[in-house]
Every structure is written in structure tokens, then in C-alpha cells.
Enzyme design. Structure first.
Site, PDB file in Angstrom:
ATOM      1  N   ARG A  70     -17.018  -6.436   3.210  1.00 25.20           N
ATOM      2  CA  ARG A  70     -17.139  -7.967   3.326  1.00 25.20           C
ATOM      3  C   ARG A  70     -18.717  -8.292   3.940  1.00 25.20           C
ATOM      4  O   ARG A  70     -19.265  -9.452   3.589  1.00 25.20           O
ATOM      5  CB  ARG A  70     -16.219  -8.855   4.130  1.00 25.20           C
ATOM      6  CG  ARG A  70     -16.139 -10.364   4.125  1.00 25.20           C
ATOM      7  CD  ARG A  70     -15.009 -10.637   4.285  1.00 25.20           C
ATOM      8  NE  ARG A  70     -13.911 -10.057   5.256  1.00 25.20           N
ATOM      9  CZ  ARG A  70     -14.119 -10.297   6.273  1.00 25.20           C
ATOM     10  NH1 ARG A  70     -15.112 -10.932   7.078  1.00 25.20           N
ATOM     11  NH2 ARG A  70     -13.101  -9.601   7.153  1.00 25.20           N
ATOM     12  N   TYR A 124     -21.240 -29.938 -13.533  1.00 21.39           N
ATOM     13  CA  TYR A 124     -20.020 -29.301 -13.732  1.00 21.39           C
ATOM     14  C   TYR A 124     -18.519 -29.867 -13.344  1.00 21.39           C
ATOM     15  O   TYR A 124     -18.848 -30.206 -12.011  1.00 21.39           O
ATOM     16  CB  TYR A 124     -19.845 -27.759 -13.602  1.00 21.39           C
ATOM     17  CG  TYR A 124     -18.737 -26.990 -13.546  1.00 21.39           C
ATOM     18  CD1 TYR A 124     -18.080 -26.859 -14.889  1.00 21.39           C
ATOM     19  CD2 TYR A 124     -18.229 -26.514 -12.522  1.00 21.39           C
ATOM     20  CE1 TYR A 124     -16.977 -26.195 -14.922  1.00 21.39           C
ATOM     21  CE2 TYR A 124     -17.086 -25.681 -12.587  1.00 21.39           C
ATOM     22  CZ  TYR A 124     -16.488 -25.649 -13.715  1.00 21.39           C
ATOM     23  OH  TYR A 124     -15.200 -25.031 -13.836  1.00 21.39           O
ATOM     24  N   ASP A 189     -28.721 -26.131 -10.350  1.00 21.83           N
ATOM     25  CA  ASP A 189     -27.792 -25.196 -11.204  1.00 21.83           C
ATOM     26  C   ASP A 189     -28.504 -24.924 -12.445  1.00 21.83           C
ATOM     27  O   ASP A 189     -28.566 -25.758 -13.199  1.00 21.83           O
ATOM     28  CB  ASP A 189     -26.405 -26.015 -11.257  1.00 21.83           C
ATOM     29  CG  ASP A 189     -25.352 -24.845 -11.889  1.00 21.83           C
ATOM     30  OD1 ASP A 189     -25.628 -24.019 -12.641  1.00 21.83           O
ATOM     31  OD2 ASP A 189     -24.025 -25.458 -11.633  1.00 21.83           O
ATOM     32  N   LYS A 214     -21.059 -16.925 -16.571  1.00 22.95           N
ATOM     33  CA  LYS A 214     -21.312 -17.245 -17.888  1.00 22.95           C
ATOM     34  C   LYS A 214     -22.417 -16.529 -18.609  1.00 22.95           C
ATOM     35  O   LYS A 214     -22.356 -15.318 -18.916  1.00 22.95           O
ATOM     36  CB  LYS A 214     -22.013 -18.880 -17.804  1.00 22.95           C
ATOM     37  CG  LYS A 214     -21.029 -20.027 -17.119  1.00 22.95           C
ATOM     38  CD  LYS A 214     -19.704 -20.077 -17.562  1.00 22.95           C
ATOM     39  CE  LYS A 214     -18.636 -20.764 -16.623  1.00 22.95           C
ATOM     40  NZ  LYS A 214     -19.212 -21.946 -15.967  1.00 22.95           N
TER      41      LYS A 214
HETATM   42  C1  LIG Z   1     -18.735 -22.800 -14.728  1.00 25.24           C
HETATM   43  C2  LIG Z   1     -19.665 -23.493 -14.059  1.00 25.24           C
HETATM   44  C3  LIG Z   1     -19.720 -23.318 -12.633  1.00 25.24           C
HETATM   45  C4  LIG Z   1     -18.492 -22.811 -11.801  1.00 25.24           C
HETATM   46  O1  LIG Z   1     -18.569 -21.588 -11.860  1.00 25.24           O
HETATM   47  P1  LIG Z   1     -17.238 -20.714 -11.599  1.00 25.24           P
HETATM   48  O2  LIG Z   1     -17.933 -19.104 -11.932  1.00 25.24           O
HETATM   49  O3  LIG Z   1     -16.431 -20.803 -13.162  1.00 25.24           O
HETATM   50  O4  LIG Z   1     -16.910 -20.788 -10.485  1.00 25.24           O
HETATM   51  C5  LIG Z   1     -20.626 -24.154 -12.010  1.00 25.24           C
HETATM   52  N1  LIG Z   1     -21.848 -24.710 -12.578  1.00 25.24           N
HETATM   53  C6  LIG Z   1     -21.999 -24.689 -13.862  1.00 25.24           C
HETATM   54  C7  LIG Z   1     -22.883 -25.353 -14.712  1.00 25.24           C
HETATM   55  C8  LIG Z   1     -20.763 -24.164 -14.703  1.00 25.24           C
HETATM   56  O5  LIG Z   1     -20.660 -24.089 -15.902  1.00 25.24           O
END
Ligand SMILES: *Cc1c(COP(=O)(O)O)cnc(C)c1O
Length: 413
Positions: A70, A124, A189, A214
Site C-alpha cells: 500500500r 464526467y 482532466d 481509457k
Molecule cells: C471515465 C472517466 C473518469 C472516471 O474514471 P474511472 O477510471 O472510470 O474511475 C474521469 N474522467 C473522465 C473524463 C472519464 O471519462
């Protein structure tokens, strides 16, 4: 500053395959070692105590064995180093998911007494929810980009934007927004653009967040999140991660590092496809509006005149699924899935209408994708409400898999 070849800046494509792996040849291996240890044996408990104290006081990566998984993991650390290099950041800290990464950032700021967040919609859906529901004890003010400066208070700990935003692909001017943040750190983001298309830290952002699930992973088989920032904030994030436990599994770290290798070529190829689909959709009478960023990218969103649910039901090659950034194409209906958790009024005012569809272009041939999309759009019925010939509203033949046999509609040219 050392200026030998090992510190001369390299191109992104080169970093993508080498950053985080510089020591492999010296280790006598070619692929990255995967360390699945949850614990690290030591006969020297005084040294262990010193490592724990050092981590508790500084948050720096432990020197030597990490004591317990951790605190740190050597395989995940390679992914962190690689991503930091691609974003031009001092450091990066990886988490179990994008949401775990955002939670850690919010907790890190809230623990300094800075509980207020200023954010620009759309975000998101779950990020919007996490902020709006105040689940972590934070408070949010949603504003337009030009309202950021006025919304900042003495207890504002973070300004957050997504650009291009999920799902409308709306863009914000990072430099302009960074200027209006003053001393408050700006989080961007960067999930949709990736460092291949945009490096927010160079434009004044302090923190870059990714859902690594992603494009960084890129193959739809690993969940992860990562924050790129300066080492000082990274130290706080590591301490939050240690205390709250949202660590990335080392196998996920391994897969994400592998994903980085092909990120530049995937982004280039998938973006070219998305741009071409956006161009064709814009000329299609079944489409009311196309959203495609000026920046480019592999996402395209569009509003249909017909039934968006029928489009989702009608695709055969494109996978009808939430998420994005995989090597294969995905399509989803944000109002039903990715942004369902956002209250309808907030969703609508952020531009996430009921006829909006969001598509993630993969590596398939663009003609195959276009054919599939056209079939699905035809199944959805309505076209632009102009004086169409009567035949245009005659029901289409039942949807089948013999797509190749069906004549193209004139609208699809
Ligand atoms: C999917 C997504 C998230 C969240 O990410 P996870 O890996 O699903 O927790 C945050 N920001 C954006 C722009 C996303 O597309």
C-alpha cells in the site's frame, strides 16, 4: 543541469516506449518485471521503522523495499514515471481508478482546510456527482469559465475543468482559465486529449488527472487512474493513497505501462478516424449537430433527429457500451448511462441532451465504421425536418446483418 544524452529531452513517441524502463538493460531483462508482492521481507526491523517514519513525514517514495504494497510498488512506479514524463510533470501517482484519483486530490485539499471546489460543467458524470453530492465533505460551485475568478473564496482548494469535456467535447482555454485561478491549483482532466494532443501543465495547470482506464490503457481491460503534478503535491497524494487504500494493482500498472508504448500511434490513428466520421456526420441529414473538438481527438459526439436508443440498438460492429479509448469502437447514450447520475436539469444545462450520442472511435477501418453507423442511424428513423419525399418516412426493412447487401441511402454519401 546535466546535459548529456540521457537528459536531453526526447520526443513524446520515444518517451512513450522508453520512459520508466531505462534500467531494464542493466537489469539484464527486456520486458518489465512484474512484482506482485503484497509484503516485503526484512530481517532489519529498525530499517523498516525508518522507512515507515520517512514515508509518514515526507510522503516520498520509500528508499529500498516498500515494506507493504500500500506504500509503493516498483511496477506501478514505472507506469507513474512514464506518465509523468509524457505529461511533462515532476511526478505522478497512480490509483485504482480515475474516481479514486479524483477522490485523493479532493481529500488532499480538504485535509488542508480547503474544502471548496470551483468547477466547470460538463464533467464526467461521476466526477460531477462526487462534487455535487459532497460525498467527501467538499462543497462545489459550478460556473462558466469566465466566472471562475469571481467564484474563488478563501477556502477554495481546487479549480477543476475537463477539456475536451465528457460527453459534449466542449473545450476550455486552459491558459485563460489558469490565469483566473490565481494561487488556487487548476486541475485539468486530460482523459480525452491525453498528453499526445495536450499537455495542460505547460499551459498553467497544476494538476493533470486521467482515467487511465481509457486511452492510457487503451484496450478496455484495465481500470486505473493517475494524477500528474509536482513532487510536493505527489507526496501528499501518496500519503492519502496509503491511508485510504485506493492503490493500483501492479498488474494494472504493468498493463498501463504497456499501453503507454502505443499511445501516440493509437491516438493519431483513432483521431484521424474520428475526424473523418465527424466530417461525414456533419453532412448527414439524420444528424442535428456534431461535436468534435478543435484540438482533435478520437471522440465524436452527435445529436440525432431520430431515436437515439434505436441507434444504440442498431449498431453491429461498434460496441454499445459505456467507457471509451479502447482499440475497438464504442458508442453510448450519455443521458442514459455515463451521465445518468447527474440530475436531469444539471445535465441539460451542461449541454447533455436526450438526443446526444457519444462515440469512441477505435482502430477499425473507417469505411466499416461508417457503414455500421449509417445502418444504425437509418434504423433510428427521422431525418432533418425539411420537406422530405414521402418515401423517406416509409419504414426501413428490419435490421439485419446483411448490411453489405443494402443500398446506401443518398443521405449517407
Ligand atoms: C471515465 C472517466 C473518469 C472516471 O474514471 P474511472 O477510471 O472510470 O474511475 C474521469 N474522467 C473522465 C473524463 C472519464 O471519462
Amino acid at each position: 543541469m546535466n546535459t548529456d544524452a540521457s537528459t536531453t529531452p526526447r520526443a513524446l513517441a520515444t518517451e512513450a516506449v522508453h520512459a520508466g524502463r531505462e534500467d531494464l538493460a542493466a537489469l539484464g531483462v527486456h520486458s518489465v518485471p512484474l512484482d506482485l508482492s503484497t509484503t516485503y521481507p526484512s530481517y532489519d526491523s529498525r530499517a523498516e521503522a525508518a522507512r515507515i517514519d520517512a514515508f509518514a513525514t515526507t510522503g516520498a517514495r520509500p528508499e529500498g523495499p516498500p515494506v507493504y504494497a500500500r506504500l509503493d510498488n516498483p511496477t506501478t512506479a514505472r507506469f507513474e514515471d512514464g506518465l509523468a514524463r509524457l505529461e511533462g510533470a515532476e511526478s505522478a501517482v497512480a490509483f485504482a481508478s480515475g474516481m479514486a484519483a479524483l477522490s485523493a486530490v479532493l481529500l488532499a485539499r480538504a485535509s488542508a482546510g480547503l474544502r471548496h471546489v470551483v468547477a466547470v460543467r460538463p464533467l464526467y458524470g461521476c466526477s460531477d456527482h462526487l462534487l455535487n453530492a459532497g460525498l467527501l465533505g467538499t462543497e462545489v460551485t459550478f460556473v462558466e469559465p469566465d466566472g471562475i475568478a469571481d467564484a474563488i473564496r478563501p477556502d477554495t482548494g481546487l479549480v477543476m475543468v475537463e477539456t475536451p469535456a465528457n460527453p459534449t467535447l466542449a473545450e476550455v482555454d486552459i491558459r485563460a482559465v489558469a490565469r483566473s485561478c490565481g494561487q488556487v491549483p487548476l486541475l485539468v482532466d486530460n482523459t480525452f486529449a491525453t498528453p499526445v494532443l495536450q499537455r495542460p501543465l505547460e499551459q498553467g495547470a497544476a494538476i493533470v488527472l486521467h482515467s487511465a482506464t481509457k486511452y492510457l490503457g487503451g484496450h478496455g481491460d484495465v481500470l486505473g487512474g493517475v494524477v500528474a503534478c509536482d513532487e510536493e503535491f505527489a507526496r501528499t497524494l501518496r500519503q492519502v493513497r496509503f491511508a485510504t487504500g485506493g492503490v493500483l494493482h501492479p498488474l494494472a500498472g504493468y498493463l498501463l505501462l504497456r499501453g503507454l508504448s502505443t499511445l501516440p500511434v493509437r491516438m493519431r490513428a483513432q483521431s484521424a478516424t474520428a475526424a473523418e466520421l465527424a466530417r461525414r456526420l456533419a453532412a448527414d441529414p439524420r444528424i442535428a449537430r456534431v461535436h468534435y473538438p478543435k484540438l482533435g481527438g478520437a471522440m465524436v459526439a452527435f445529436e440525432v433527429y431520430g431515436d437515439p436508443h434505436a441507434v444504440i440498438a442498431g449498431v453491429r460492429l461498434i460496441t454499445p457500451a459505456v467507457s471509451l479509448g479502447s482499440v475497438d469502437s464504442l458508442i453510448q447514450h450519455p443521458a442514459s448511462i455515463s451521465h445518468r447520475i447527474v440530475a436531469e436539469g444539471d445535465r441539460r444545462s451542461a449541454g447533455v441532451g436526450d438526443r446526444l450520442l457519444r462515440m469512441s472511435a477505435g482502430l477499425e477501418d473507417v469505411e466499416d465504421l461508417w457503414r455500421d453507423l449509417c445502418e444504425a442511424l437509418s434504423a433510428a428513423g427521422a431525418a432533418r425536418p425539411v420537406s422530405l419525399p414521402a418515401s423517406a418516412s416509409v419504414p426501413r426493412p428490419a435490421h439485419g446483418r446483411d448490411a453489405g447487401a443494402r443500398p446506401q441511402r443518398s443521405a449517407a454519401r
